[in-house]
Motif scaffolding. Sequence first.
Motif, short mmCIF file in Angstrom:
data_model
loop_
_atom_site.label_atom_id
_atom_site.label_comp_id
_atom_site.label_asym_id
_atom_site.label_seq_id
_atom_site.Cartn_x
_atom_site.Cartn_y
_atom_site.Cartn_z
N THR A 1 0.86 -1.18 0.00
CA THR A 1 0.00 0.00 0.00
C THR A 1 0.89 1.23 0.00
OG1 THR A 1 -1.77 -1.14 1.18
CG2 THR A 1 -1.80 1.26 1.22
N VAL A 2 0.60 2.14 -0.91
CA VAL A 2 1.42 3.35 -1.04
C VAL A 2 0.51 4.55 -1.22
CG1 VAL A 2 1.69 2.97 -3.52
CG2 VAL A 2 3.38 4.34 -2.30
N SER A 3 0.92 5.68 -0.70
CA SER A 3 0.14 6.91 -0.87
C SER A 3 0.43 7.53 -2.22
CB SER A 3 0.51 7.92 0.22
OG SER A 3 0.24 7.40 1.50
N GLU A 4 -0.59 8.15 -2.78
CA GLU A 4 -0.41 8.82 -4.05
C GLU A 4 0.66 9.89 -3.91
OE1 GLU A 4 -4.02 10.39 -5.66
OE2 GLU A 4 -3.23 10.41 -7.71
N GLY A 5 1.59 9.90 -4.87
CA GLY A 5 2.70 10.85 -4.83
C GLY A 5 3.95 10.30 -4.18
N ALA A 6 3.82 9.22 -3.45
CA ALA A 6 4.98 8.61 -2.80
C ALA A 6 5.71 7.72 -3.80
CB ALA A 6 4.53 7.79 -1.59
N SER A 7 6.92 7.32 -3.43
CA SER A 7 7.71 6.45 -4.30
C SER A 7 7.30 4.99 -4.06
CB SER A 7 9.19 6.63 -4.03
OG SER A 7 9.49 6.23 -2.71
N LEU A 8 7.60 4.19 -5.07
CA LEU A 8 7.24 2.78 -5.02
C LEU A 8 8.42 1.94 -5.45
CD1 LEU A 8 4.96 0.54 -4.91
CD2 LEU A 8 4.63 0.99 -7.35
N GLU A 9 8.68 0.87 -4.74
CA GLU A 9 9.69 -0.10 -5.18
C GLU A 9 9.14 -1.50 -4.99
OE1 GLU A 9 13.64 0.16 -3.53
OE2 GLU A 9 14.43 -1.24 -5.02
N LEU A 10 9.17 -2.27 -6.05
CA LEU A 10 8.72 -3.65 -6.02
C LEU A 10 9.92 -4.56 -6.25
CD1 LEU A 10 5.46 -3.36 -8.18
CD2 LEU A 10 5.75 -3.03 -5.72
N ARG A 11 10.03 -5.57 -5.42
CA ARG A 11 11.21 -6.43 -5.46
C ARG A 11 10.98 -7.68 -6.30
NH1 ARG A 11 12.66 -7.70 0.50
NH2 ARG A 11 10.40 -7.66 0.79
N CYS A 12 12.05 -8.10 -6.95
CA CYS A 12 12.02 -9.33 -7.74
C CYS A 12 13.40 -9.97 -7.65
CB CYS A 12 11.68 -9.04 -9.20
SG CYS A 12 11.80 -10.48 -10.28
N GLY B 1 6.44 5.91 -16.63
CA GLY B 1 7.35 6.46 -15.63
C GLY B 1 8.06 5.44 -14.77
N PHE B 2 7.97 4.17 -15.12
CA PHE B 2 8.63 3.12 -14.35
C PHE B 2 10.07 2.91 -14.83
CE2 PHE B 2 5.52 1.30 -11.54
CZ PHE B 2 4.31 1.68 -12.08
N GLU B 3 10.90 2.46 -13.91
CA GLU B 3 12.25 2.04 -14.23
C GLU B 3 12.58 0.81 -13.39
OE1 GLU B 3 14.74 5.40 -13.18
OE2 GLU B 3 14.96 4.67 -11.13
N ALA B 4 13.58 0.07 -13.83
CA ALA B 4 14.02 -1.10 -13.07
C ALA B 4 15.53 -1.18 -13.13
CB ALA B 4 13.39 -2.38 -13.63
N GLU B 5 16.10 -1.72 -12.08
CA GLU B 5 17.54 -1.85 -12.01
C GLU B 5 17.93 -3.31 -11.85
OE1 GLU B 5 19.47 0.33 -8.88
OE2 GLU B 5 21.44 0.12 -9.85
N PHE B 6 18.78 -3.76 -12.74
CA PHE B 6 19.30 -5.12 -12.68
C PHE B 6 20.57 -5.12 -11.84
CE2 PHE B 6 20.69 -9.22 -13.68
CZ PHE B 6 21.96 -9.20 -14.23
N LYS B 7 20.61 -6.02 -10.86
CA LYS B 7 21.81 -6.19 -10.03
C LYS B 7 22.20 -7.65 -10.06
CE LYS B 7 21.11 -2.29 -6.90
NZ LYS B 7 20.97 -1.84 -5.49
N ARG B 8 23.26 -7.93 -10.82
CA ARG B 8 23.68 -9.32 -10.99
C ARG B 8 24.10 -9.94 -9.66
NH1 ARG B 8 25.49 -11.69 -15.55
NH2 ARG B 8 25.76 -9.65 -16.54
N ASN C 1 14.59 -5.02 -9.52
CA ASN C 1 13.55 -4.30 -8.79
C ASN C 1 12.95 -3.17 -9.62
OD1 ASN C 1 14.13 -6.01 -6.71
ND2 ASN C 1 15.21 -4.49 -5.47
N LEU C 2 11.67 -3.02 -9.48
CA LEU C 2 10.92 -2.01 -10.23
C LEU C 2 10.67 -0.80 -9.34
CD1 LEU C 2 9.20 -1.53 -12.90
CD2 LEU C 2 7.25 -2.32 -11.55
N ARG C 3 10.80 0.40 -9.93
CA ARG C 3 10.63 1.61 -9.13
C ARG C 3 9.81 2.64 -9.90
NH1 ARG C 3 16.60 1.14 -7.82
NH2 ARG C 3 16.96 2.64 -9.49
N LYS C 4 9.15 3.47 -9.10
CA LYS C 4 8.53 4.67 -9.68
C LYS C 4 8.65 5.77 -8.63
CE LYS C 4 4.56 6.46 -12.13
NZ LYS C 4 3.29 6.19 -12.83
N PRO C 5 9.14 6.94 -9.03
CA PRO C 5 9.41 8.01 -8.05
C PRO C 5 8.14 8.56 -7.40
CG PRO C 5 10.54 8.43 -10.12
CD PRO C 5 9.59 7.30 -10.38
N SER C 6 7.04 8.62 -8.17
CA SER C 6 5.83 9.24 -7.64
C SER C 6 4.62 8.52 -8.25
CB SER C 6 5.81 10.73 -8.01
OG SER C 6 4.59 11.32 -7.60
N VAL C 7 3.91 7.78 -7.42
CA VAL C 7 2.82 6.96 -7.96
C VAL C 7 1.54 7.79 -8.12
CG1 VAL C 7 3.73 4.84 -7.04
CG2 VAL C 7 2.06 6.10 -5.71
#
Lengths: 114, 115
Positions: free
Chosen positions: B12-23, B62-69, B75-81
């Motif tokens: 659960t995230v507030s509108e305008g807050a950042s989001l990170e989803l893990r994979c 507006g999504f981005e993801a960063e690969f870390k070998r 992980n997927l991120r968005k600065p402001s949902v």
Amino acid sequence: EPEVTQTPSHQVTQMGQEVILRCVPISNHLYFYWYRQILGQKVEFLVSFYNNEISEKSEIFDDQFSVERPDGSNFTLKIRSTKLEDSAMYFCASRRQTSTDTQYFGPGTRLTVL
Amino acid sequence: AQSVTQPDIHITVSEGASLELRCNYSYGATPYLFWYVQSPGQGLQLLLKYFSGDTLVQGIKGFEAEFKRSQSSFNLRKPSVHWSDAAEYFCAVVGTTDSWGKLQFGAGTQVVVTP
């Protein structure tokens, strides 16, 4: 923008009946897939299809399932004798050519077996 | 065994807050990596994908993801949902030697956006 379409959006059937789920992949795509998602569970691969034959199938895809591309546009999934546990959302997908090409998904068919 | 793990079932995230989803993934070699989104009543839409090169990948909406070998993570991120980002998000992989390209999905993360 081209899209994958699926019909029907919702199918209700009695246990033991045959159902056919239909998909129209994107026209210049060569690889076709069926996936399913049981309510509350992850999306699972069922089968891939290329050059008019099954290229890979999962252990879920047993003899009760079959796929066909009867003409140049449709791609169908048949379940011969449905079971309660076949109730799920079924997604069709297609991709153009290489493994790095995007798989485009249809909106799904919700199958309910009573 | 090959696997894809999304540790968070529900966020659960507030509108305008950042989001990170893990994979996290477990594969013999680094697979091709994808994030898909499923809005209610909709099919799966690709947000972004990673095959090689720059480890920070930009996607749609507006999504981005960063690969870390080193962490086997993507992980997927968005600065402001935005409220419209409420949906289920799936991480998926394809083995690089899998010529048929079947996707293996994680269990998904349900994102709820509050005002």
